[in-house]
Design a protein around this motif. Structure first.
Motif, PDB file in Angstrom:
ATOM      1  N   ILE A   1      39.855  35.817  40.048  1.00  0.00           N
ATOM      2  CA  ILE A   1      40.945  35.552  39.319  1.00  0.00           C
ATOM      3  C   ILE A   1      42.044  35.493  39.598  1.00  0.00           C
ATOM      4  CG2 ILE A   1      39.553  36.107  37.267  1.00  0.00           C
ATOM      5  CD1 ILE A   1      41.223  38.565  36.825  1.00  0.00           C
ATOM      6  N   THR A   2      43.256  34.962  39.006  1.00  0.00           N
ATOM      7  CA  THR A   2      44.777  35.013  39.400  1.00  0.00           C
ATOM      8  C   THR A   2      45.292  36.114  38.647  1.00  0.00           C
ATOM      9  OG1 THR A   2      44.536  32.607  39.861  1.00  0.00           O
ATOM     10  CG2 THR A   2      46.695  33.792  39.828  1.00  0.00           C
ATOM     11  N   PRO A   3      45.946  37.066  39.284  1.00  0.00           N
ATOM     12  CA  PRO A   3      46.858  38.043  38.396  1.00  0.00           C
ATOM     13  C   PRO A   3      48.044  37.248  37.792  1.00  0.00           C
ATOM     14  CG  PRO A   3      47.140  38.374  40.854  1.00  0.00           C
ATOM     15  CD  PRO A   3      45.972  37.527  40.711  1.00  0.00           C
ATOM     16  N   LEU A   4      48.585  37.863  36.738  1.00  0.00           N
ATOM     17  CA  LEU A   4      49.654  37.373  36.064  1.00  0.00           C
ATOM     18  C   LEU A   4      50.953  37.642  36.662  1.00  0.00           C
ATOM     19  CD1 LEU A   4      48.652  38.619  32.442  1.00  0.00           C
ATOM     20  CD2 LEU A   4      48.418  36.199  33.577  1.00  0.00           C
ATOM     21  N   LEU A   5      51.167  36.865  37.961  1.00  0.00           N
ATOM     22  CA  LEU A   5      52.449  36.889  38.831  1.00  0.00           C
ATOM     23  C   LEU A   5      53.225  35.721  38.237  1.00  0.00           C
ATOM     24  CD1 LEU A   5      50.634  37.682  42.113  1.00  0.00           C
ATOM     25  CD2 LEU A   5      52.490  39.069  41.002  1.00  0.00           C
ATOM     26  N   PRO A   6      54.371  35.590  38.344  1.00  0.00           N
ATOM     27  CA  PRO A   6      55.390  34.618  38.053  1.00  0.00           C
ATOM     28  C   PRO A   6      54.911  33.397  38.707  1.00  0.00           C
ATOM     29  CG  PRO A   6      56.571  36.412  38.471  1.00  0.00           C
ATOM     30  CD  PRO A   6      55.428  36.818  39.067  1.00  0.00           C
ATOM     31  N   GLU A   7      54.857  32.183  37.967  1.00  0.00           N
ATOM     32  CA  GLU A   7      54.575  30.925  38.600  1.00  0.00           C
ATOM     33  C   GLU A   7      55.653  30.530  39.678  1.00  0.00           C
ATOM     34  OE1 GLU A   7      54.097  27.995  35.608  1.00  0.00           O
ATOM     35  OE2 GLU A   7      52.586  29.202  34.593  1.00  0.00           O
ATOM     36  N   GLY A   8      55.149  29.782  40.602  1.00  0.00           N
ATOM     37  CA  GLY A   8      55.989  29.256  41.679  1.00  0.00           C
ATOM     38  C   GLY A   8      56.439  30.246  42.537  1.00  0.00           C
TER      39      GLY A   8
ATOM     40  N   PHE B   1      49.979  53.447  34.035  1.00  0.00           N
ATOM     41  CA  PHE B   1      49.004  52.395  35.018  1.00  0.00           C
ATOM     42  C   PHE B   1      49.832  51.254  34.192  1.00  0.00           C
ATOM     43  CE2 PHE B   1      46.765  52.532  31.019  1.00  0.00           C
ATOM     44  CZ  PHE B   1      46.101  51.163  30.932  1.00  0.00           C
ATOM     45  N   SER B   2      49.730  50.003  34.934  1.00  0.00           N
ATOM     46  CA  SER B   2      50.333  48.915  34.634  1.00  0.00           C
ATOM     47  C   SER B   2      49.158  47.736  34.598  1.00  0.00           C
ATOM     48  CB  SER B   2      51.439  48.413  35.363  1.00  0.00           C
ATOM     49  OG  SER B   2      52.169  47.163  35.094  1.00  0.00           O
ATOM     50  N   LYS B   3      48.962  47.044  33.354  1.00  0.00           N
ATOM     51  CA  LYS B   3      48.055  46.414  33.157  1.00  0.00           C
ATOM     52  C   LYS B   3      48.348  44.758  33.740  1.00  0.00           C
ATOM     53  CE  LYS B   3      46.229  47.724  28.791  1.00  0.00           C
ATOM     54  NZ  LYS B   3      46.120  47.110  27.220  1.00  0.00           N
ATOM     55  N   SER B   4      49.506  44.588  34.161  1.00  0.00           N
ATOM     56  CA  SER B   4      49.838  43.281  34.943  1.00  0.00           C
ATOM     57  C   SER B   4      51.027  43.620  35.901  1.00  0.00           C
ATOM     58  CB  SER B   4      50.342  42.170  33.652  1.00  0.00           C
ATOM     59  OG  SER B   4      51.657  42.612  32.882  1.00  0.00           O
ATOM     60  N   PRO B   5      51.274  42.729  36.855  1.00  0.00           N
ATOM     61  CA  PRO B   5      52.332  42.879  37.614  1.00  0.00           C
ATOM     62  C   PRO B   5      53.698  43.008  37.204  1.00  0.00           C
ATOM     63  CG  PRO B   5      50.923  41.010  38.320  1.00  0.00           C
ATOM     64  CD  PRO B   5      50.557  41.469  36.875  1.00  0.00           C
ATOM     65  N   LYS B   6      54.546  44.062  37.699  1.00  0.00           N
ATOM     66  CA  LYS B   6      55.832  44.052  37.144  1.00  0.00           C
ATOM     67  C   LYS B   6      56.770  44.130  38.327  1.00  0.00           C
ATOM     68  CE  LYS B   6      55.262  48.047  35.208  1.00  0.00           C
ATOM     69  NZ  LYS B   6      55.941  49.451  34.510  1.00  0.00           N
ATOM     70  N   LEU B   7      57.919  43.442  38.236  1.00  0.00           N
ATOM     71  CA  LEU B   7      58.895  43.478  39.292  1.00  0.00           C
ATOM     72  C   LEU B   7      59.483  44.926  39.472  1.00  0.00           C
ATOM     73  CD1 LEU B   7      60.816  42.018  41.162  1.00  0.00           C
ATOM     74  CD2 LEU B   7      62.322  41.470  39.243  1.00  0.00           C
ATOM     75  N   ILE B   8      59.462  45.318  40.619  1.00  0.00           N
ATOM     76  CA  ILE B   8      59.907  46.833  40.934  1.00  0.00           C
ATOM     77  C   ILE B   8      61.209  46.703  41.731  1.00  0.00           C
ATOM     78  CG2 ILE B   8      59.388  48.943  42.348  1.00  0.00           C
ATOM     79  CD1 ILE B   8      57.382  48.268  40.252  1.00  0.00           C
ATOM     80  N   PRO B   9      62.118  47.132  41.011  1.00  0.00           N
ATOM     81  CA  PRO B   9      63.657  47.197  41.725  1.00  0.00           C
ATOM     82  C   PRO B   9      63.596  48.107  42.957  1.00  0.00           C
ATOM     83  CG  PRO B   9      63.526  48.732  39.782  1.00  0.00           C
ATOM     84  CD  PRO B   9      62.462  48.089  39.787  1.00  0.00           C
ATOM     85  N   CYS B  10      64.307  47.616  44.013  1.00  0.00           N
ATOM     86  CA  CYS B  10      64.477  48.181  45.180  1.00  0.00           C
ATOM     87  C   CYS B  10      65.920  48.483  45.800  1.00  0.00           C
ATOM     88  CB  CYS B  10      63.750  47.542  46.425  1.00  0.00           C
ATOM     89  SG  CYS B  10      61.982  47.001  46.142  1.00  0.00           S
ATOM     90  N   PRO B  11      66.095  49.618  46.093  1.00  0.00           N
ATOM     91  CA  PRO B  11      67.582  50.130  46.639  1.00  0.00           C
ATOM     92  C   PRO B  11      68.328  48.974  47.573  1.00  0.00           C
ATOM     93  CG  PRO B  11      65.940  51.586  47.754  1.00  0.00           C
ATOM     94  CD  PRO B  11      65.324  50.674  46.688  1.00  0.00           C
TER      95      PRO B  11
END
Length: 223
Positions: A70-77, A123-133
């Motif tokens: 299946i496809t994880p819920l990542l942003p389209e494009g 835990f995280s059920k769906s992908p989240k954007l992780i801020p990086c320094p």
């Protein structure tokens, strides 16, 4: 069930594969970027990234799973440069330098800044954007030794040559169901190129593991 990913029509070839005992994540595209991410296995602590994960509490009885990619819920494009996975979590990096993570976070492995007091159940059920320094992320743990290891020819149908193998390294060819098909140790008498006889393996996609380095291997007739 064995998954022959060359028969899963996503328009491009599998170019990266990661996973752990209970799940697998695969990226499709080219050596420059991946345009499709597929994942399957047990949805413990949200490993599948589909928003339906259940926290693991010692039993798999109530945890959903899928044997179909299946496809994880990542942003389209988005297009992706790197993928990786650990025990029930996954991380991907886009070609734009963004990092998305999902799944188990009991050790803080997602890097989302979760409060330490909450990590026992995080835990995280769906992908989240992780801020990086830094301005952007270029890689996920890549070493010069890993970059030097090369498979050729690939695809192949009889013999596989592996260049850049450190002496004494364990070499394994594994099917996508996790079955070890070939296992050998490069001897101290070997040069840094090792020949592996794969004539007894059926056509399909395999994972070649050389020490800690993982490479996609296609076995089949070449044209």
């Amino acid at each position: 069930m064995i998954y022959d990913l060359t028969k899963l029509d996503y328009g491009t070839a599998p170019v990266a594969i990661e996973g752990y005992a209970n799940g697998t994540i695969v990226g499709y595209g080219s050596s420059e970027s991946m345009n499709e991410i597929k994942i399957w296995g047990i949805n413990e602590d949200g490993f599948l990234g589909d928003g339906k994960g259940v926290i693991f509490q010692g039993s798999y009885e109530q945890i959903p799973w899928t044997s179909t990619p299946i496809t994880p819920l990542l942003p389209e494009g988005k297009k992706y440069k790197k993928i990786t996975a650990g025990e029930a979590y996954a991380i991907v990096i886009t070609t734009e330098g963004e990092m998305y993570a999902w799944g188990r976070n009991k050790g803080g492995q997602l890097g989302d800044g979760s409060d330490v007091s909450l990590l026992t159940t995080a835990f995280s059920k769906s992908p989240k954007l992780i801020p990086c320094p830094q301005d952007n992320v270029l890689s996920i743990s890549s070493t010069p030794a890993e970059e030097e290891i090369q498979l050729y020819p690939n695809p192949t149908s009889d013999y596989l040559y592996i260049a850049g193998v450190p002496r004494g390294s364990e070499i394994k060819i594994i099917s996508l169901e996790g079955r070890t098909c070939i296992k050998k140790i490069s001897s101290s008498e070997d040069s840094n190129s090792v020949c592996v006889d794969i004539r007894n393996l059926t056509e399909g996609t395999y994972l070649a593991i050389i020490g800690h380095t993982k490479k996609i291997l296609q076995i089949g007739r070449t044209h």
